[in-house]
Write an enzyme that holds these catalytic residues in place. Structure first.
Site, PDB file in Angstrom:
ATOM      1  N   ASP A  95       0.865  -1.162   0.000  1.00 44.84           N
ATOM      2  CA  ASP A  95       0.000   0.000   0.000  1.00 44.84           C
ATOM      3  C   ASP A  95       0.910   1.221   0.000  1.00 44.84           C
ATOM      4  O   ASP A  95       2.080   1.129   0.350  1.00 44.84           O
ATOM      5  CB  ASP A  95      -0.935  -0.014   1.228  1.00 44.84           C
ATOM      6  CG  ASP A  95      -2.121   0.934   1.040  1.00 44.84           C
ATOM      7  OD1 ASP A  95      -3.014   0.939   1.894  1.00 44.84           O
ATOM      8  OD2 ASP A  95      -2.129   1.669   0.026  1.00 44.84           O
ATOM      9  N   SER A  96       0.342   2.377  -0.410  1.00 36.79           N
ATOM     10  CA  SER A  96       1.205   3.520  -0.763  1.00 36.79           C
ATOM     11  C   SER A  96       1.472   4.480   0.387  1.00 36.79           C
ATOM     12  O   SER A  96       2.271   5.405   0.243  1.00 36.79           O
ATOM     13  CB  SER A  96       0.540   4.304  -1.899  1.00 36.79           C
ATOM     14  OG  SER A  96      -0.812   4.592  -1.519  1.00 36.79           O
ATOM     15  N   GLY A  97       0.805   4.305   1.510  1.00 35.62           N
ATOM     16  CA  GLY A  97       1.134   5.160   2.644  1.00 35.62           C
ATOM     17  C   GLY A  97       0.107   6.225   2.951  1.00 35.62           C
ATOM     18  O   GLY A  97       0.014   6.666   4.096  1.00 35.62           O
ATOM     19  N   GLY A  98      -0.672   6.645   1.973  1.00 35.08           N
ATOM     20  CA  GLY A  98      -1.654   7.705   2.224  1.00 35.08           C
ATOM     21  C   GLY A  98      -2.605   7.341   3.350  1.00 35.08           C
ATOM     22  O   GLY A  98      -2.790   8.070   4.319  1.00 35.08           O
ATOM     23  N   PHE A  99      -3.192   6.174   3.236  1.00 35.91           N
ATOM     24  CA  PHE A  99      -4.172   5.727   4.240  1.00 35.91           C
ATOM     25  C   PHE A  99      -3.518   5.609   5.606  1.00 35.91           C
ATOM     26  O   PHE A  99      -4.071   6.013   6.624  1.00 35.91           O
ATOM     27  CB  PHE A  99      -4.762   4.382   3.824  1.00 35.91           C
ATOM     28  CG  PHE A  99      -5.825   3.879   4.765  1.00 35.91           C
ATOM     29  CD1 PHE A  99      -5.505   2.966   5.757  1.00 35.91           C
ATOM     30  CD2 PHE A  99      -7.122   4.339   4.671  1.00 35.91           C
ATOM     31  CE1 PHE A  99      -6.478   2.502   6.635  1.00 35.91           C
ATOM     32  CE2 PHE A  99      -8.104   3.874   5.541  1.00 35.91           C
ATOM     33  CZ  PHE A  99      -7.778   2.965   6.524  1.00 35.91           C
ATOM     34  N   ASP A 149      -2.816   8.107  -2.720  1.00 39.62           N
ATOM     35  CA  ASP A 149      -4.180   8.646  -2.783  1.00 39.62           C
ATOM     36  C   ASP A 149      -4.567   9.253  -1.440  1.00 39.62           C
ATOM     37  O   ASP A 149      -3.906   9.026  -0.425  1.00 39.62           O
ATOM     38  CB  ASP A 149      -5.158   7.522  -3.124  1.00 39.62           C
ATOM     39  CG  ASP A 149      -5.189   6.446  -2.046  1.00 39.62           C
ATOM     40  OD1 ASP A 149      -4.139   6.214  -1.402  1.00 39.62           O
ATOM     41  OD2 ASP A 149      -6.253   5.848  -1.832  1.00 39.62           O
ATOM     42  N   GLN A 192     -11.658   6.479  -5.727  1.00 34.75           N
ATOM     43  CA  GLN A 192     -12.226   7.080  -4.540  1.00 34.75           C
ATOM     44  C   GLN A 192     -13.615   7.650  -4.865  1.00 34.75           C
ATOM     45  O   GLN A 192     -14.185   7.320  -5.906  1.00 34.75           O
ATOM     46  CB  GLN A 192     -11.294   8.183  -4.004  1.00 34.75           C
ATOM     47  CG  GLN A 192      -9.961   7.667  -3.463  1.00 34.75           C
ATOM     48  CD  GLN A 192     -10.098   6.859  -2.187  1.00 34.75           C
ATOM     49  OE1 GLN A 192     -11.147   6.818  -1.541  1.00 34.75           O
ATOM     50  NE2 GLN A 192      -9.017   6.178  -1.798  1.00 34.75           N
ATOM     51  N   GLY A 219     -11.403   4.005  -0.096  1.00 36.29           N
ATOM     52  CA  GLY A 219     -12.431   4.818   0.547  1.00 36.29           C
ATOM     53  C   GLY A 219     -13.528   4.028   1.213  1.00 36.29           C
ATOM     54  O   GLY A 219     -14.556   4.581   1.615  1.00 36.29           O
ATOM     55  N   ASP A 269      -7.837  -7.682   1.203  1.00 33.17           N
ATOM     56  CA  ASP A 269      -6.833  -7.779   2.272  1.00 33.17           C
ATOM     57  C   ASP A 269      -7.458  -7.240   3.547  1.00 33.17           C
ATOM     58  O   ASP A 269      -8.329  -6.349   3.488  1.00 33.17           O
ATOM     59  CB  ASP A 269      -5.587  -6.931   1.940  1.00 33.17           C
ATOM     60  CG  ASP A 269      -5.756  -5.495   2.451  1.00 33.17           C
ATOM     61  OD1 ASP A 269      -6.408  -4.707   1.723  1.00 33.17           O
ATOM     62  OD2 ASP A 269      -5.301  -5.193   3.574  1.00 33.17           O
ATOM     63  N   CYS A 307     -12.820 -27.841   9.675  1.00 28.63           N
ATOM     64  CA  CYS A 307     -11.632 -27.246   9.052  1.00 28.63           C
ATOM     65  C   CYS A 307     -10.527 -28.287   8.931  1.00 28.63           C
ATOM     66  O   CYS A 307     -10.320 -29.088   9.849  1.00 28.63           O
ATOM     67  CB  CYS A 307     -11.140 -26.074   9.913  1.00 28.63           C
ATOM     68  SG  CYS A 307      -9.664 -25.265   9.274  1.00 28.63           S
ATOM     69  N   CYS A 309      -7.265 -27.513   8.393  1.00 30.63           N
ATOM     70  CA  CYS A 309      -5.968 -26.843   8.455  1.00 30.63           C
ATOM     71  C   CYS A 309      -5.051 -27.550   9.444  1.00 30.63           C
ATOM     72  O   CYS A 309      -5.489 -28.343  10.294  1.00 30.63           O
ATOM     73  CB  CYS A 309      -6.120 -25.365   8.807  1.00 30.63           C
ATOM     74  SG  CYS A 309      -6.253 -24.978  10.568  1.00 30.63           S
ATOM     75  N   CYS A 312      -6.241 -27.259  13.089  1.00 30.35           N
ATOM     76  CA  CYS A 312      -7.428 -28.055  13.435  1.00 30.35           C
ATOM     77  C   CYS A 312      -7.158 -29.547  13.365  1.00 30.35           C
ATOM     78  O   CYS A 312      -7.887 -30.343  13.965  1.00 30.35           O
ATOM     79  CB  CYS A 312      -8.589 -27.662  12.515  1.00 30.35           C
ATOM     80  SG  CYS A 312      -9.146 -25.978  12.848  1.00 30.35           S
ATOM     81  N   HIS A 338      -4.876 -20.363  11.859  1.00 31.85           N
ATOM     82  CA  HIS A 338      -6.221 -20.867  11.534  1.00 31.85           C
ATOM     83  C   HIS A 338      -7.092 -19.772  10.900  1.00 31.85           C
ATOM     84  O   HIS A 338      -7.779 -20.004   9.888  1.00 31.85           O
ATOM     85  CB  HIS A 338      -6.926 -21.417  12.778  1.00 31.85           C
ATOM     86  CG  HIS A 338      -8.386 -21.664  12.536  1.00 31.85           C
ATOM     87  ND1 HIS A 338      -8.866 -22.773  11.862  1.00 31.85           N
ATOM     88  CD2 HIS A 338      -9.470 -20.886  12.818  1.00 31.85           C
ATOM     89  CE1 HIS A 338     -10.185 -22.685  11.741  1.00 31.85           C
ATOM     90  NE2 HIS A 338     -10.579 -21.564  12.315  1.00 31.85           N
TER      91      HIS A 338
HETATM   92  N1  LIG Z   1      -4.163   3.536  -0.176  1.00 37.09           N
HETATM   93  C1  LIG Z   1      -5.315   3.208   0.434  1.00 37.09           C
HETATM   94  N2  LIG Z   1      -5.325   2.231   1.367  1.00 37.09           N
HETATM   95  C2  LIG Z   1      -6.488   1.906   2.009  1.00 37.09           C
HETATM   96  C3  LIG Z   1      -6.470   0.946   3.039  1.00 37.09           C
HETATM   97  C4  LIG Z   1      -7.655   0.650   3.702  1.00 37.09           C
HETATM   98  N3  LIG Z   1      -7.909  -0.173   4.768  1.00 37.09           N
HETATM   99  C5  LIG Z   1      -9.214  -0.005   5.022  1.00 37.09           C
HETATM  100  N4  LIG Z   1      -9.883  -0.575   6.024  1.00 37.09           N
HETATM  101  C6  LIG Z   1      -9.222  -1.383   7.039  1.00 37.09           C
HETATM  102  C7  LIG Z   1     -10.113  -1.220   8.239  1.00 37.09           C
HETATM  103  C8  LIG Z   1      -9.809  -2.180   9.329  1.00 37.09           C
HETATM  104  C9  LIG Z   1      -8.848  -1.863  10.294  1.00 37.09           C
HETATM  105  C10 LIG Z   1      -8.613  -2.743  11.349  1.00 37.09           C
HETATM  106  C11 LIG Z   1      -9.346  -3.937  11.449  1.00 37.09           C
HETATM  107  C12 LIG Z   1      -9.060  -4.868  12.546  1.00 37.09           C
HETATM  108  C13 LIG Z   1     -10.012  -4.903  13.707  1.00 37.09           C
HETATM  109  O1  LIG Z   1     -10.893  -3.917  13.799  1.00 37.09           O
HETATM  110  C14 LIG Z   1     -10.316  -4.236  10.481  1.00 37.09           C
HETATM  111  C15 LIG Z   1     -10.546  -3.365   9.413  1.00 37.09           C
HETATM  112  N5  LIG Z   1      -9.829   0.852   4.169  1.00 37.09           N
HETATM  113  C16 LIG Z   1      -8.855   1.298   3.342  1.00 37.09           C
HETATM  114  C17 LIG Z   1      -8.891   2.251   2.322  1.00 37.09           C
HETATM  115  C18 LIG Z   1      -7.698   2.560   1.670  1.00 37.09           C
HETATM  116  C19 LIG Z   1      -7.659   3.590   0.644  1.00 37.09           C
HETATM  117  O2  LIG Z   1      -8.678   4.218   0.294  1.00 37.09           O
HETATM  118  N6  LIG Z   1      -6.458   3.874   0.076  1.00 37.09           N
END
Ligand SMILES: Nc1nc2cc3nc(NCCc4ccc(CCO)cc4)[nH]c3cc2c(=O)[nH]1
Length: 375
Positions: A95-99, A149, A192, A219, A269, A307, A309, A312, A338
Site C-alpha cells: 500500500d502507498s502510505g496515504g491511508f 491517494d 475514490q 475509501g 486484504d 476445518c 488446516c 485443526c 487458523h
Molecule cells: N491507499 C489506500 N489504502 C487503504 C487501506 C484501507 N484499509 C481499510 N480498512 C481497514 C479497516 C480495518 C482496520 C482494522 C481492522 C481490525 C479490527 O478492527 C479491520 C478493518 N480501508 C482502506 C482504504 C484505503 C484507501 O482508500 N487507500
C-alpha cells in the site's frame, strides 16, 4: 513491453457479478478471488513463509509508510527488495502510505504537493508526496504497488470529496510518471469518491483513462455500514474494465468477502484475521469462537471440526485456550494460522461455487451456518 501484471478472466458466474480469474505476477500466477494476508512491517505476524505457503497464501501485503519509517527503504533495497528481505518468493503488494498517514500519524497537513505529518514513532516532521511514495515502493520491489491517494472520511461533504477525488487523480498521474520499474512492478490506480455515485464515476473515468494494469476500490471499510459498502460496490465495479483485477482494500470479514465477490471484486486484504487472533478470537464455520472462554477449558475438539488446516488437525480448543491464558506466544501463532487459513480457504470454496454457478446458494448456506442474520 510485457506488463508486470496481467489478469485473465476465466469464467463469469451465471447469476451474479462474480468472476473466476487468475492474476499473473513476476512471482507467480494466482487464482482469484483471493484473500491476501497483511504483513505491515514485512512480516505476517507470527507466520513463517513456510506457514503462509502451507495455508495457500499467494500474495501478501506490506506497508510503504511503515517500512519507509523503519527500517527505511534503502535497507530493504540493499537487501535485494522485500522478497529477499523477508524470504518470500511469491507475490507481494504494497500500500502507498496515504491511508496509513491518515490512520496513524499525528498532526498532518494535506496540500496539492502531498501530506506533511509527524512520525507516529518519534514525532519527526515528514512529507510524503506521490513521487516519494512511488519511489519508496520502487525500492521495496513489490510486484503490485498502490498509487498515492487520499482516503477521505466516508461521511465527508460532497464538495470536499469532489476536490479530494480530483487531487487523487492528479496524484495518480504524477505517480505513473514517477514510476521507475513498470516492467517488473504493476501500479494500480485507486478509485475514490466515498458514497457518491457521480464522484466514483469521475474517479473511475480518470483512472481508467490512465490505463492501469489493475484497480483498487479505496475509501471503503472506514466505518460505513455493510449495506453502504455493498451499495457503493454495486455501482462502482461495473465502472471498471472487465479484463483488469479489482481489489477492495481493507476487507475483511467472511460475509463482506462473499458479498464483495458477488459484486465483482477479485482481491481482498485485511488485518482482521490476525488482529482478532491475538486476543483469542477465531473464525469457524459456525461463527466466531472466543477460544479463551472458560467453557473451552476441557473441550478437546479442534477450533473448527469442519476445518482441515494444520491447527485443526493437530490441536484442541483446550490446548489453545491454555496457551492464550498462559500468554504462550505459540497460542496466537495457532489462532492466527487458523484465521488466515479460514479466509484463504473460504476464497477457494467461493472459486468452486463460481465454477458451479451456485455462489448464491453457497452464500445462503454459509451465512446460515455462520450465524449471519440478514441485515
Ligand atoms: N491507499 C489506500 N489504502 C487503504 C487501506 C484501507 N484499509 C481499510 N480498512 C481497514 C479497516 C480495518 C482496520 C482494522 C481492522 C481490525 C479490527 O478492527 C479491520 C478493518 N480501508 C482502506 C482504504 C484505503 C484507501 O482508500 N487507500
Amino acid at each position: 513491453m510485457e506488463p508486470a501484471i496481467k489478469y485473465r478472466l476465466i469464467k463469469k458466474e451465471k447469476h451474479t457479478g462474480a468472476r473466476l480469474g487468475e492474476i499473473v505476477t513476476p512471482h507467480g500466477t494466482f487464482k482469484t478471488p483471493m484473500f491476501m494476508p497483511v504483513g505491515t512491517q514485512a512480516s505476517v505476524k507470527t507466520m513463517a513463509p513456510e506457514d503462509l505457503k502451507e495455508m495457500g497464501a499467494g500474495i501478501i501485503l506490506s506497508n510503504t509508510y511503515h517500512l519507509w519509517l523503519r527500517p527505511g527503504e534503502d535497507i530493504v533495497e540493499k537487501a535485494g527488495g522485500l522478497h529477499k528481505f523477508m524470504n518470500w518468493d511469491r507475490g507481494v503488494l504494497t500500500d502507498s502510505g496515504g491511508f496509513q498517514v491518515f490512520s496513524l500519524a499525528k498532526l498532518r497537513d494535506i496540500s496539492e504537493e502531498g501530506v506533511a505529518f509527524k512520525s507516529h514513532l518519534n514525532g519527526e516532521k515528514l512529507f510524503l508526496s506521490p513521487e516519494k511514495a512511488i519511489h519508496v515502493e520502487n525500492a521495496l520491489g513489490a510486484d503490485i504497488m498502490m498509487s498515492f491517494d487520499e482516503c477521505p472520511p466516508f461521511f465527508e461533504s460532497y464538495d470536499y470529496v469532489k476536490k479530494s477525488v480530483e487531487r487523487t487523480s492528479r496524484w495518480a498521474e504524477r505517480g505513473l510518471i514517477a514510476h521507475q520499474n513498470p516492467a517488473t512492478q504493476g501500479l494500480f490506480g485507486i478509485v475514490q469518491g466515498a458514497g457518491f455515485e457521480d464522484l466514483r464515476r469521475q474517479s473511475a473515468r480518470d483512472l481508467v483513462g490512465m490505463d492501469f494494469p489493475g484497480y483498487s476500490i479505496g475509501g471503503l471499510s472506514v466505518g460505513e455500514s455493510k449495506g453502504e459498502m455493498n451499495r457503493v460496490l454495486d455501482f462502482t465495479t461495473p465502472m471498471l474494465p472487465e479484463d483488469k483485477p479489482r481489489y477492495l482494500m481493507g476487507v475483511g470479514s467472511p460475509d463482506a468477502l462473499i458479498d464483495g465477490v458477488i459484486r465483482g471484486v477479485d482481491m481482498f486484504d485485511c488485518v482482521l484475521p490476525t488482529r482478532i487472533a491475538r486476543n483469542g478470537t477465531t473464525m469457524t464455520s459456525q461463527g466466531r469462537l472466543v477460544v479463551k472462554n472458560a467453557k473451552y477449558s476441557e473441550d478437546f475438539r479442534p477450533l473448527d471440526p469442519k476445518c482441515d488446516c494444520y491447527v485443526c488437525k493437530n490441536y484442541t480448543r483446550a490446548y489453545i485456550r491454555h496457551l492464550i491464558k498462559a500468554d504462550e506466544t505459540f497460542g496466537i501463532h495457532l489462532t492466527s494460522y487458523h484465521n488466515l487459513y479460514f479466509l484463504i480457504n473460504l476464497m477457494h470454496q467461493v472459486q468452486d461455487a463460481i465454477e458451479q454457478d451456485n455462489l448464491l446458494e453457497f452464500r445462503e448456506a454459509f451465512f446460515e451456518e455462520y450465524g449471519y442474520n440478514e441485515n
